[in-house]
Design a protein around this motif. Structure first.
Motif, PDB file in Angstrom:
ATOM      1  N   THR A  18     -25.577 -46.930 -37.965  1.00  0.00           N
ATOM      2  CA  THR A  18     -25.597 -48.205 -38.679  1.00  0.00           C
ATOM      3  C   THR A  18     -25.343 -47.992 -40.175  1.00  0.00           C
ATOM      4  OG1 THR A  18     -27.343 -48.749 -37.120  1.00  0.00           O
ATOM      5  CG2 THR A  18     -26.897 -50.347 -38.847  1.00  0.00           C
ATOM      6  N   THR A  19     -25.975 -46.963 -40.734  1.00  0.00           N
ATOM      7  CA  THR A  19     -25.771 -46.673 -42.154  1.00  0.00           C
ATOM      8  C   THR A  19     -24.310 -46.328 -42.437  1.00  0.00           C
ATOM      9  OG1 THR A  19     -27.941 -45.642 -41.997  1.00  0.00           O
ATOM     10  CG2 THR A  19     -26.785 -45.441 -44.098  1.00  0.00           C
ATOM     11  N   LEU A  20     -23.700 -45.549 -41.534  1.00  0.00           N
ATOM     12  CA  LEU A  20     -22.298 -45.173 -41.729  1.00  0.00           C
ATOM     13  C   LEU A  20     -21.399 -46.407 -41.699  1.00  0.00           C
ATOM     14  CD1 LEU A  20     -22.035 -41.968 -39.490  1.00  0.00           C
ATOM     15  CD2 LEU A  20     -22.083 -42.067 -41.975  1.00  0.00           C
ATOM     16  N   MET A  21     -21.708 -47.328 -40.792  1.00  0.00           N
ATOM     17  CA  MET A  21     -20.920 -48.567 -40.713  1.00  0.00           C
ATOM     18  C   MET A  21     -21.064 -49.374 -42.002  1.00  0.00           C
ATOM     19  SD  MET A  21     -19.193 -49.136 -38.083  1.00  0.00           S
ATOM     20  CE  MET A  21     -18.783 -47.750 -37.103  1.00  0.00           C
ATOM     21  N   ALA A  22     -22.311 -49.489 -42.473  1.00  0.00           N
ATOM     22  CA  ALA A  22     -22.552 -50.215 -43.726  1.00  0.00           C
ATOM     23  C   ALA A  22     -21.785 -49.539 -44.864  1.00  0.00           C
ATOM     24  CB  ALA A  22     -24.044 -50.251 -44.028  1.00  0.00           C
ATOM     25  N   GLY A  23     -21.792 -48.205 -44.858  1.00  0.00           N
ATOM     26  CA  GLY A  23     -21.077 -47.455 -45.888  1.00  0.00           C
ATOM     27  C   GLY A  23     -19.586 -47.749 -45.858  1.00  0.00           C
ATOM     28  N   THR A  24     -19.021 -47.843 -44.627  1.00  0.00           N
ATOM     29  CA  THR A  24     -17.593 -48.152 -44.499  1.00  0.00           C
ATOM     30  C   THR A  24     -17.309 -49.535 -45.082  1.00  0.00           C
ATOM     31  OG1 THR A  24     -17.571 -46.850 -42.470  1.00  0.00           O
ATOM     32  CG2 THR A  24     -15.701 -48.294 -42.858  1.00  0.00           C
ATOM     33  N   GLY A  25     -18.181 -50.502 -44.738  1.00  0.00           N
ATOM     34  CA  GLY A  25     -18.014 -51.846 -45.291  1.00  0.00           C
ATOM     35  C   GLY A  25     -18.069 -51.834 -46.806  1.00  0.00           C
ATOM     36  N   MET A  26     -19.033 -51.085 -47.347  1.00  0.00           N
ATOM     37  CA  MET A  26     -19.182 -51.020 -48.809  1.00  0.00           C
ATOM     38  C   MET A  26     -17.949 -50.398 -49.471  1.00  0.00           C
ATOM     39  SD  MET A  26     -23.063 -49.951 -49.659  1.00  0.00           S
ATOM     40  CE  MET A  26     -22.701 -49.096 -51.180  1.00  0.00           C
ATOM     41  N   THR A  27     -17.385 -49.354 -48.822  1.00  0.00           N
ATOM     42  CA  THR A  27     -16.196 -48.702 -49.385  1.00  0.00           C
ATOM     43  C   THR A  27     -15.064 -49.714 -49.522  1.00  0.00           C
ATOM     44  OG1 THR A  27     -16.850 -46.771 -48.120  1.00  0.00           O
ATOM     45  CG2 THR A  27     -14.701 -46.696 -49.141  1.00  0.00           C
ATOM     46  N   VAL A  28     -14.848 -50.479 -48.436  1.00  0.00           N
ATOM     47  CA  VAL A  28     -13.748 -51.454 -48.460  1.00  0.00           C
ATOM     48  C   VAL A  28     -14.033 -52.521 -49.517  1.00  0.00           C
ATOM     49  CG1 VAL A  28     -12.519 -53.187 -47.121  1.00  0.00           C
ATOM     50  CG2 VAL A  28     -13.177 -51.030 -46.047  1.00  0.00           C
ATOM     51  N   TRP A  29     -15.281 -53.001 -49.551  1.00  0.00           N
ATOM     52  CA  TRP A  29     -15.627 -54.034 -50.535  1.00  0.00           C
ATOM     53  C   TRP A  29     -15.388 -53.504 -51.948  1.00  0.00           C
ATOM     54  CZ3 TRP A  29     -19.397 -53.895 -54.380  1.00  0.00           C
ATOM     55  CH2 TRP A  29     -19.578 -55.097 -55.086  1.00  0.00           C
ATOM     56  N   ALA A  30     -15.903 -52.309 -52.231  1.00  0.00           N
ATOM     57  CA  ALA A  30     -15.811 -51.742 -53.580  1.00  0.00           C
ATOM     58  C   ALA A  30     -14.357 -51.542 -53.997  1.00  0.00           C
ATOM     59  CB  ALA A  30     -16.576 -50.424 -53.659  1.00  0.00           C
ATOM     60  N   ALA A  31     -13.493 -51.235 -52.998  1.00  0.00           N
ATOM     61  CA  ALA A  31     -12.096 -50.963 -53.330  1.00  0.00           C
ATOM     62  C   ALA A  31     -11.394 -52.216 -53.850  1.00  0.00           C
ATOM     63  CB  ALA A  31     -11.368 -50.433 -52.100  1.00  0.00           C
ATOM     64  N   PHE A  32     -11.897 -53.403 -53.446  1.00  0.00           N
ATOM     65  CA  PHE A  32     -11.248 -54.646 -53.883  1.00  0.00           C
ATOM     66  C   PHE A  32     -11.815 -55.163 -55.204  1.00  0.00           C
ATOM     67  CE2 PHE A  32      -9.771 -54.579 -49.548  1.00  0.00           C
ATOM     68  CZ  PHE A  32      -8.493 -55.097 -49.665  1.00  0.00           C
ATOM     69  N   GLN A  33     -12.859 -54.530 -55.727  1.00  0.00           N
ATOM     70  CA  GLN A  33     -13.401 -54.903 -57.035  1.00  0.00           C
ATOM     71  C   GLN A  33     -12.737 -54.019 -58.082  1.00  0.00           C
ATOM     72  OE1 GLN A  33     -15.577 -57.438 -56.523  1.00  0.00           O
ATOM     73  NE2 GLN A  33     -15.125 -56.985 -54.379  1.00  0.00           N
ATOM     74  N   ASN A  34     -12.651 -54.570 -59.297  1.00  0.00           N
ATOM     75  CA  ASN A  34     -12.063 -53.761 -60.356  1.00  0.00           C
ATOM     76  C   ASN A  34     -13.153 -53.107 -61.203  1.00  0.00           C
ATOM     77  OD1 ASN A  34     -10.459 -52.525 -62.150  1.00  0.00           O
ATOM     78  ND2 ASN A  34      -9.325 -54.350 -62.785  1.00  0.00           N
ATOM     79  N   PHE A  35     -13.416 -51.838 -60.930  1.00  0.00           N
ATOM     80  CA  PHE A  35     -14.380 -51.091 -61.730  1.00  0.00           C
ATOM     81  C   PHE A  35     -13.660 -50.141 -62.686  1.00  0.00           C
ATOM     82  CE2 PHE A  35     -16.895 -51.792 -57.718  1.00  0.00           C
ATOM     83  CZ  PHE A  35     -17.798 -52.678 -58.273  1.00  0.00           C
ATOM     84  N   GLY A  36     -12.355 -50.392 -62.878  1.00  0.00           N
ATOM     85  CA  GLY A  36     -11.592 -49.504 -63.746  1.00  0.00           C
ATOM     86  C   GLY A  36     -11.541 -48.109 -63.177  1.00  0.00           C
TER      87      GLY A  36
END
Lengths: 106, 243
Positions: free
Chosen positions: A16-34
Motif C-alpha cells: 500500500t505504501t509503495l502504491m501511495a508513493g507511486t501516486g505521489m511521484t506522479v502528482w509531484a511531477a506535475f507540480q512546478n518545484f523548479g
C-alpha cells in the motif's frame, strides 16, 4: 538463529505504501518545484526502494554480513556516480559536452 | 543432481546453508546495481547537458501506460513475496498460485512494453535514420484530437527554438530510453524463465518450510528488477511534466 517469517500483513502494508508513493511521484511531477522536482522524485523512489529491500527482500531480518553486502552496493554506486560527475563537472568541454552536431546529426 | 534441501558437508545447519545461498545472490545483485548504475550515470551526464531535448523526449512517453506498468510490477513484487511466505508456512497450493500470478503480471508488463515500443516506431522516435521529433505533430492520425496535436506541435517548436539540435540530442534520450528499458525488459524475461522453472517445481511440491531457497532467491532477483523500475519510471517518464 531461526528463520524470520514476514507476515502477509506487513507485505500488504508495504505494498500500500509503495502504491501511495507511486501516486505521489506522479502528482509531484506535475507540480512546478523548479530544480527540486528531480530531488523529490529521487527521494520518493529511494524511500520506495528502501522499503522493498528491507521488507520484500527481508534485508531487515538478514544476518549482519548480508546487510553489509547490501550497504556496500550502495557505497560502490556512490563512488562511481560521485567521482565521474566530479570529473565531468570540473573539466572544460569547450563550450559543450559533446559535439553532437557533428556526431549525431539526423 | 536434484537439489532437495539436504545438508551439504561444508555447512553446519540448513539455516546456515540457506543464508549462504541468499548471500551469494546478494553479491550477484551488487554487480547488477553497478551494471545498471553505469546506464544511470550516462543518463545523468547527458540529461544535465541536454535537458531541453530530454524533457521533450520524456513528454512523448505515455504516462498512463508507464504508470500502469509501475502498478503491475509492484503488484507482482507483492505476489512474489507472498509466494515466499506460502512456501515458508508450507501452503504448497498457494505457492503455485502466487508464482503463476507473478508470472502473469510480469507478462502483462512486457506486453505493455511492446505496445510502447511499437508507438515509438510509428512516431519515428527510434534513434537512427528517419528519427524526427517533429514527425508526430506533423503527421496526426485520424484518432488524434486536433486540439491536443496543436498544443503538441507548439511544444515541439518551442523545444526546437531553445535547442536547434533537438533531433540530435533527442536521439541521445531515446538511445538511453531503449537501452535502459530494454535491459530491464531482458531481466524481466530472464525472471519469467526462472518463474516457469519455479512453477514446475511447485507443482511437484518441492518447496516446503524446510526447503524454499529457490523461491527466496528468485524472489530477491525479482524484487531487484522491481527496484530498477521504481527509478526508471520517474527518470524516464516524468522529467518535464510540469509546464
Amino acid at each position: 538463529m531461526s528463520e524470520h517469517i514476514v507476515s502477509p500483513k506487513i507485505y500488504l502494508a508495504i505494498f500500500t505504501t509503495l502504491m501511495a508513493g507511486t501516486g505521489m511521484t506522479v502528482w509531484a511531477a506535475f507540480q512546478n518545484f523548479g530544480k527540486f522536482n528531480i530531488v523529490i522524485a529521487l527521494a520518493i523512489a529511494t524511500i520506495k526502494a528502501t522499503l522493498v529491500v528491507l521488507y520484500f527482500m527481508h534485508a531487515r531480518y538478514s544476518p549482519k554480513r548480508t546487510q553489509l553486502v547490501i550497504v556496500c552496493s550502495v557505497f560502490w554506486l556512490a563512488i562511481m556516480l560521485s567521482l565521474t560527475l566530479a570529473d565531468y563537472n570540473t573539466r572544460r568541454h569547450e563550450g559543450r559536452l559533446a559535439s553532437a552536431t557533428t556526431c549525431y546529426r539526423a | 543432481m536434484h537439489r532437495t534441501g539436504r545438508l551439504y558437508g561444508q555447512f553446519e545447519t540448513l539455516e546456515q546453508q540457506k543464508e549462504t545461498a541468499a548471500l551469494g545472490m546478494w553479491v550477484f545483485l551488487v554487480t547488477e546495481v553497478l551494471f545498471f548504475g553505469g546506464l544511470f550515470l550516462a543518463y545523468t551526464v547527458n540529461r544535465s547537458a541536454f535537458s531541453t531535448a530530454f524533457g521533450a523526449g520524456s513528454n512523448t512517453l505515455d504516462i498512463k501506460l508507464g504508470g500502469f506498468n509501475t502498478v503491475v510490477l509492484i503488484m507482482s513484487s507483492l505476489t512474489m513475496a507472498m509466494a515466499v511466505w506460502s512456501a515458508q508456512v508450507g501452503k504448497k497450493k498457494l505457492v503455485s498460485i502466487f508464482l503463476i500470478a507473478t508470472l502473469g503480471l510480469g507478462t502483462i508488463f512486457l506486453g505493455v512494453k511492446v505496445i510502447e515500443y511499437k508507438q515509438k516506431f510509428d512516431h519515428h522516435l527510434i534513434p537512427g535514420l528517419g528519427f524526427d521529433m517533429r514527425y508526430r505533430s506533423e503527421h496526426p492520425t485520424a484518432t488524434d484530437d486536433p486540439k491536443e496535436m496543436a498544443i503538441e506541435k507548439e511544444e515541439v517548436e518551442k523545444t526546437f527554438a531553445v535547442d536547434p539540435d533537438t533531433n540530435a540530442h533527442g536521439q541521445l534520450y531515446f538511445s538511453l530510453y531503449f537501452a535502459m528499458t530494454g535491459l530491464h525488459a531482458l531481466h524481466m524475461i530472464v525472471g519469467a524463465g526462472l518463474l516457469v522453472w519455479l512453477i514446475k517445481g511447485s507443482f511437484a511440491g518441492r518447496f516446503t518450510p524446510q526447503y524454499n531457497t529457490p523461491v527466496e532467491i528468485v524472489g530477491l532477483y525479482w524484487h531487484f528488477v522491481d527496484i530498477v523500475w521504481i527509478y526508471l519510471f520517474p527518470l524516464l517518464y516524468l522529467i518535464d511534466r510540469h509546464r
